[in-house]
Design an enzyme around this catalytic site. Sequence first.
Site, mmCIF file in Angstrom:
data_model
loop_
_atom_site.group_PDB
_atom_site.id
_atom_site.type_symbol
_atom_site.label_atom_id
_atom_site.label_comp_id
_atom_site.label_asym_id
_atom_site.label_seq_id
_atom_site.Cartn_x
_atom_site.Cartn_y
_atom_site.Cartn_z
ATOM 1 N N LYS A 103 17.784 11.980 42.578
ATOM 2 C CA LYS A 103 17.734 11.989 44.039
ATOM 3 C C LYS A 103 18.546 13.160 44.611
ATOM 4 O O LYS A 103 19.301 13.807 43.878
ATOM 5 C CB LYS A 103 18.246 10.634 44.549
ATOM 6 C CG LYS A 103 17.326 9.460 44.134
ATOM 7 C CD LYS A 103 17.796 8.139 44.744
ATOM 8 C CE LYS A 103 16.845 7.007 44.416
ATOM 9 N NZ LYS A 103 17.260 5.726 45.091
ATOM 10 N N TYR A 122 7.924 5.419 49.542
ATOM 11 C CA TYR A 122 8.688 4.169 49.697
ATOM 12 C C TYR A 122 8.000 3.181 50.642
ATOM 13 O O TYR A 122 8.658 2.344 51.243
ATOM 14 C CB TYR A 122 10.095 4.480 50.191
ATOM 15 C CG TYR A 122 11.056 4.899 49.095
ATOM 16 C CD1 TYR A 122 11.396 4.018 48.062
ATOM 17 C CD2 TYR A 122 11.650 6.154 49.091
ATOM 18 C CE1 TYR A 122 12.293 4.388 47.066
ATOM 19 C CE2 TYR A 122 12.554 6.532 48.091
ATOM 20 C CZ TYR A 122 12.865 5.635 47.082
ATOM 21 O OH TYR A 122 13.755 5.994 46.094
ATOM 22 N N PHE A 154 16.754 -0.361 56.061
ATOM 23 C CA PHE A 154 17.244 0.913 55.539
ATOM 24 C C PHE A 154 16.146 1.959 55.390
ATOM 25 O O PHE A 154 16.411 3.074 54.928
ATOM 26 C CB PHE A 154 17.964 0.703 54.190
ATOM 27 C CG PHE A 154 17.133 0.035 53.108
ATOM 28 C CD1 PHE A 154 16.228 0.766 52.339
ATOM 29 C CD2 PHE A 154 17.283 -1.316 52.836
ATOM 30 C CE1 PHE A 154 15.475 0.171 51.337
ATOM 31 C CE2 PHE A 154 16.528 -1.936 51.826
ATOM 32 C CZ PHE A 154 15.630 -1.183 51.079
ATOM 33 N N ARG A 169 15.438 1.301 33.582
ATOM 34 C CA ARG A 169 16.129 0.462 34.574
ATOM 35 C C ARG A 169 17.504 0.034 34.044
ATOM 36 O O ARG A 169 18.478 -0.016 34.800
ATOM 37 C CB ARG A 169 15.277 -0.777 34.916
ATOM 38 C CG ARG A 169 13.936 -0.484 35.586
ATOM 39 C CD ARG A 169 14.026 -0.028 37.021
ATOM 40 N NE ARG A 169 14.774 -0.916 37.882
ATOM 41 C CZ ARG A 169 14.780 -0.839 39.215
ATOM 42 N NH1 ARG A 169 14.053 0.114 39.835
ATOM 43 N NH2 ARG A 169 15.487 -1.641 39.928
ATOM 44 N N THR A 180 21.149 -1.376 41.744
ATOM 45 C CA THR A 180 20.920 -0.516 42.913
ATOM 46 C C THR A 180 22.238 -0.074 43.561
ATOM 47 O O THR A 180 22.405 1.097 43.913
ATOM 48 C CB THR A 180 20.064 -1.274 43.958
ATOM 49 O OG1 THR A 180 18.885 -1.756 43.309
ATOM 50 C CG2 THR A 180 19.682 -0.378 45.117
ATOM 51 N N ARG A 198 24.141 4.878 37.448
ATOM 52 C CA ARG A 198 24.566 4.632 38.824
ATOM 53 C C ARG A 198 26.052 4.297 38.892
ATOM 54 O O ARG A 198 26.735 4.669 39.858
ATOM 55 C CB ARG A 198 23.696 3.533 39.449
ATOM 56 C CG ARG A 198 22.319 4.069 39.846
ATOM 57 C CD ARG A 198 21.381 2.974 40.222
ATOM 58 N NE ARG A 198 20.201 3.470 40.933
ATOM 59 C CZ ARG A 198 19.157 2.712 41.239
ATOM 60 N NH1 ARG A 198 19.137 1.434 40.906
ATOM 61 N NH2 ARG A 198 18.133 3.236 41.889
ATOM 62 N N ASN A 206 22.289 6.653 45.383
ATOM 63 C CA ASN A 206 22.567 6.093 44.057
ATOM 64 C C ASN A 206 21.941 6.904 42.937
ATOM 65 O O ASN A 206 21.620 6.386 41.881
ATOM 66 C CB ASN A 206 22.145 4.622 44.015
ATOM 67 C CG ASN A 206 20.667 4.446 44.345
ATOM 68 O OD1 ASN A 206 19.935 5.427 44.506
ATOM 69 N ND2 ASN A 206 20.227 3.205 44.432
ATOM 70 N N HIS A 234 16.164 7.234 40.634
ATOM 71 C CA HIS A 234 15.098 6.240 40.830
ATOM 72 C C HIS A 234 14.414 5.958 39.499
ATOM 73 O O HIS A 234 14.282 6.849 38.666
ATOM 74 C CB HIS A 234 14.047 6.795 41.810
ATOM 75 C CG HIS A 234 12.797 5.962 41.859
ATOM 76 N ND1 HIS A 234 12.680 4.858 42.665
ATOM 77 C CD2 HIS A 234 11.620 6.053 41.171
ATOM 78 C CE1 HIS A 234 11.480 4.305 42.480
ATOM 79 N NE2 HIS A 234 10.820 5.021 41.581
ATOM 80 N N GLU A 278 3.279 5.411 41.147
ATOM 81 C CA GLU A 278 4.301 6.418 41.471
ATOM 82 C C GLU A 278 4.063 7.736 40.726
ATOM 83 O O GLU A 278 4.276 8.814 41.285
ATOM 84 C CB GLU A 278 5.693 5.872 41.143
ATOM 85 C CG GLU A 278 6.117 4.748 42.084
ATOM 86 C CD GLU A 278 7.531 4.243 41.840
ATOM 87 O OE1 GLU A 278 8.028 3.467 42.666
ATOM 88 O OE2 GLU A 278 8.150 4.617 40.815
HETATM 89 N N1 UDP Z 1 18.477 1.224 49.429
HETATM 90 C C1 UDP Z 1 19.334 1.348 50.500
HETATM 91 N N2 UDP Z 1 19.935 0.211 50.997
HETATM 92 C C2 UDP Z 1 19.707 -1.015 50.464
HETATM 93 C C3 UDP Z 1 18.840 -1.126 49.372
HETATM 94 C C4 UDP Z 1 18.237 0.009 48.878
HETATM 95 O O1 UDP Z 1 19.552 2.439 51.015
HETATM 96 O O2 UDP Z 1 20.280 -2.012 50.951
HETATM 97 C C5 UDP Z 1 17.824 2.442 48.889
HETATM 98 C C6 UDP Z 1 18.405 2.893 47.544
HETATM 99 O O3 UDP Z 1 18.405 4.323 47.500
HETATM 100 C C7 UDP Z 1 17.415 2.288 46.569
HETATM 101 C C8 UDP Z 1 16.088 2.455 47.331
HETATM 102 O O4 UDP Z 1 16.438 2.179 48.686
HETATM 103 O O5 UDP Z 1 17.435 2.943 45.323
HETATM 104 C C9 UDP Z 1 14.976 1.542 46.906
HETATM 105 O O6 UDP Z 1 15.446 0.207 46.944
HETATM 106 P P1 UDP Z 1 15.126 -0.810 45.766
HETATM 107 O O7 UDP Z 1 15.492 -2.170 46.220
HETATM 108 O O8 UDP Z 1 13.728 -0.594 45.292
HETATM 109 O O9 UDP Z 1 16.186 -0.377 44.634
HETATM 110 P P2 UDP Z 1 15.972 0.325 43.192
HETATM 111 O O10 UDP Z 1 14.645 -0.133 42.650
HETATM 112 O O11 UDP Z 1 16.022 1.819 43.439
HETATM 113 O O12 UDP Z 1 17.138 -0.138 42.371
HETATM 114 MG MG MG Z 2 12.765 -0.091 43.515
#
Ligand code: UDP
Ligand code: MG
Length: 144
Positions: free
Chosen positions: A9, A49, A57, A85, A91, A102, A112, A115, A126
Amino acid sequence: MEQTLTIIKPDGVARGLTGRILEALENEGMKIVGTKMVQLTKRGAEGFYQVHRHQPFFDSLTTYMSSGPVVLAVLEGEGIIERLRQLMGATDPQKAAPGTLRHRYGLSIQENVIHGSDSLDTARWEIAYFFSQMEIHSRPLNSG
Ligand code: UDP
Ligand code: MG
């Protein structure tokens, strides 16, 4: 063979973490079969997204994701989606297990650093969002 999409990112690229993160992936035996650096438009980030479009958010996330270049990569291997993952961690970097990317490099729940696709269907969608077939180099040698 299973494939997944990863994104270093904007916070990761800006802090000069691209090499270290790609090295960490390769050290885990993850094969990079496609990669490029791009800067997303706000629209492009919103499209990527779109599952989160109703989240509070969403606007902040898509502004951040279009704020600077990102490094995209397609990774290939058995169980690669779940393995990535695991290596990424939770996250929220504050909740991510020690040793995860992370935990090591994440700045906040938004910034974070990395992705990773969360399922087979998501990974297919994706990867196709960013890569054409010609940009993915997963054929074994001598397959024509
Ligand atoms: N995100 C955020 N605030 C939140 C949750 C997620 O800004 O409360 C952002 C963060 O960059 C995250 C992305 O949105 O990686 C996508 O969210 P997701 O729940 O899919 O998390 P991930 O799959 O990336 O762990
Ligand atoms: Mg996700």
